[in-house]
Design a protein around this motif. Structure first.
Motif, PDB file in Angstrom:
ATOM      1  N   UNK A  49       0.821  -1.220   0.000  1.00 40.48           N
ATOM      2  CA  UNK A  49       0.000   0.000   0.000  1.00 40.48           C
ATOM      3  C   UNK A  49       0.850   1.263   0.000  1.00 40.48           C
ATOM      4  N   UNK A  50       2.173   1.123  -0.051  1.00 46.56           N
ATOM      5  CA  UNK A  50       3.126   2.232  -0.085  1.00 46.56           C
ATOM      6  C   UNK A  50       3.144   3.044   1.208  1.00 46.56           C
ATOM      7  N   UNK A  51       2.748   2.414   2.287  1.00 44.48           N
ATOM      8  CA  UNK A  51       2.859   3.052   3.589  1.00 44.48           C
ATOM      9  C   UNK A  51       4.179   2.731   4.275  1.00 44.48           C
ATOM     10  N   UNK A  52       4.926   1.760   3.766  1.00 47.74           N
ATOM     11  CA  UNK A  52       6.173   1.347   4.410  1.00 47.74           C
ATOM     12  C   UNK A  52       7.129   0.784   3.367  1.00 47.74           C
ATOM     13  N   UNK A  53       8.405   0.752   3.749  1.00 46.39           N
ATOM     14  CA  UNK A  53       9.429   0.093   2.928  1.00 46.39           C
ATOM     15  C   UNK A  53       9.706  -1.320   3.422  1.00 46.39           C
ATOM     16  N   UNK A  54       9.424  -1.569   4.693  1.00 46.28           N
ATOM     17  CA  UNK A  54       9.559  -2.889   5.301  1.00 46.28           C
ATOM     18  C   UNK A  54       8.435  -3.030   6.306  1.00 46.28           C
ATOM     19  N   UNK A  55       7.781  -4.189   6.297  1.00 46.64           N
ATOM     20  CA  UNK A  55       6.796  -4.472   7.332  1.00 46.64           C
ATOM     21  C   UNK A  55       6.885  -5.952   7.681  1.00 46.64           C
ATOM     22  N   UNK A  56       6.418  -6.284   8.878  1.00 47.58           N
ATOM     23  CA  UNK A  56       6.502  -7.675   9.314  1.00 47.58           C
ATOM     24  C   UNK A  56       5.531  -7.909  10.454  1.00 47.58           C
ATOM     25  N   UNK A  57       5.303  -9.183  10.742  1.00 44.37           N
ATOM     26  CA  UNK A  57       4.507  -9.613  11.887  1.00 44.37           C
ATOM     27  C   UNK A  57       5.356 -10.595  12.681  1.00 44.37           C
ATOM     28  N   UNK A  58       5.597 -10.292  13.951  1.00 39.72           N
ATOM     29  CA  UNK A  58       6.454 -11.118  14.810  1.00 39.72           C
ATOM     30  C   UNK A  58       5.669 -11.613  16.003  1.00 39.72           C
TER      31      UNK A  58
END
Length: 447
Positions: free
Chosen positions: A327-336
């Motif tokens: 969605x172009x809200x982040x350059x990196x995202x994750x779920x931990x």
């Protein structure tokens, strides 16, 4: 490097070399060195700068991680930037309190230098020579910058400010202590080994430098105070949001539940948990897990987290939401996922590349399916979800610290989730939290 050391000597500066090494918070917890792992990112082992003490100073509270700094000193890092990846940063934080016993006040000191803001001597941000200067003194910065320029690093020199208006520089017991860390996350395809090698042997040299005094007491400044001001912060948010995707998010939730008729589903929301650094610093929001406080939250990141929840054997949890990179809200995202309310050790994580396309399992008929993810973390074995979008979790009886050769207890039945969103491409800082559809969890237990 040799040129810079010659410039130091020529300018009458003294120097002491430091160290660079991975600071594994899971291991440190199991070895009893920290009171909590404090929800570390398992996909980003932190490389931490260790600094020697100045003779006569008050001892550092958390060696080798934290160090004090005389008001006319500087920390200088010279080396090569990491290889191509979704995100890297050099992040300066302040740590007030003992990492071994807790609690700690742990805010960021200004904006990090990341892969979109770093200055190097080469044509790209990656694998290029650079220098970094950390100080709170204007004269010291100017003189060190001149030395670096004379050493051929003028175009690749980056400044990080410890503003005396906010923090207590000095070498006495009442002075603040600081931590300089390197985050490296999600290498570009083909650069996985290069990143592993970078972390294993960081091509970085670091020094604490100060004007020479000729005195046996090196704790007293040579230069009078010349405080640098608090730097302006990058502004988060563009006004664009993910909120118009909410109807598809609700459809995704219903279809995940419908796909598992033999289980009861329970919603677990994610919410703002870690406070932004400067508000949290002013409010003294300490980290004392399960209380998150600030906990070194980068100014480049939003890290919503869930409350602690039980995940017994035979059950599973599905994390779902928007892929913030898509969605172009982040350059990196994750779920931990993390275990134990107090220990807060990391179990596993999936990032935006790994999550890509996983929502197709449930909403393949929707045109915006690729902007979502749905990933299962399971203790249900063959009775639970299967396929490429499932991570098997260790059972609740697992002795987590055995992998580090210790027996410090970890409650494996109680979990917590953190959803990370780093560096919006348009602003080069964290997305505005109000622009995100917050990641969500569904916990499934047998009927």
């Amino acid at each position: 490097m040799a040129q810079f050391k010659r410039q130091l000597a020529k300018s009458g500066y003294e120097s002491q070399p430091g160290t660079e090494a991975v600071f594994d918070l899971n291991r440190r917890y199991c070895e009893g060195a920290v009171f909590s792992a404090m929800w570390p990112n398992p996909q980003s082992p932190y490389v931490v700068t260790g600094m020697p003490e100045v003779p006569g100073q008050a001892p550092n509270t958390n060696p080798p991680a934290t160090w004090r700094l005389r008001q006319d000193e500087a920390i200088v890092m010279i080396g090569v930037t990491p290889p191509p990846e979704a995100y890297f940063s050099f992040d300066l934080t302040m740590v007030r309190g003992s990492l071994q016993t807790g609690p700690v006040l742990w805010p960021s000191v200004g904006d990090p230098i990341n892969n979109k803001t770093v200055r190097t001597t080469g044509p790209t941000p990656y694998g290029q020579p650079f220098a970094l200067v950390v100080t709170g003194n204007r004269r010291t910065r100017a003189e060190v910058n001149e030395m670096l320029a004379a050493s051929g690093l003028g175009g690749g020199t980056n400044g990080m400010t410890i503003p005396p208006a906010m923090f207590r520089l000095g070498l006495d017991e009442g002075s603040d202590e600081f931590l300089l860390g390197v985050r490296t996350i999600a290498p570009e395809p083909g650069f996985e080994k290069a990143l592993d090698d970078y972390r294993a042997a960081p091509p970085l040299k670091v020094f604490r430098v100060r004007p020479g005094s000729g005195s046996a007491d090196e704790t007293k400044p040579v230069y009078p105070p010349d405080p640098l001001p608090v730097p302006p912060l990058r502004v988060s948010g563009t006004g664009a949001t993910e909120l118009n995707l909410n109807p598809t998010l609700q459809m995704l939730r219903r279809r995940i539940i419908d796909a598992h008729p033999g289980f009861e589903a329970r919603d677990v929301a994610l919410e703002r948990g870690f406070e932004e650094s400067y508000p949290g610093f002013q409010a003294n929001l300490v980290t004392d897990s399960p209380i998150p406080g600030v906990a070194a939250l980068s100014n480049d990141a939003d890290d919503p987290l869930s409350r602690n929840f039980s995940l017994p054997d035979g059950s599973f949890v599905v994390a779902y939401g928007t892929n913030h990179v898509a969605t172009q809200q982040a350059s990196y995202s994750s779920l931990s996922l993390y275990a134990d309310p107090r220990a807060a050790v990391s179990l596993t994580a999936e990032n935006h590349r790994e999550l890509e396309g996983s929502a197709q399992d449930f909403i393949a008929d929707q045109p915006n399916a690729d902007k979502f993810y749905a990933w299962s973390f399971s203790r249900a074995g063959g009775n639970g979800p299967t396929g490429p979008h499932v991570t098997t979790l260790p059972p609740t009886s697992t002795d987590f610290c055995a992998q580090y050769g210790t027996d410090r207890p970890v409650d494996m039945s109680t979990l917590r989730a953190v959803a990370r969103a780093y560096m919006q491409p348009a602003t080069l800082t964290r997305p505005a939290l109000s622009s995100l559809l917050l990641d969500r969890l569904l916990v499934f237990t047998p009927k």
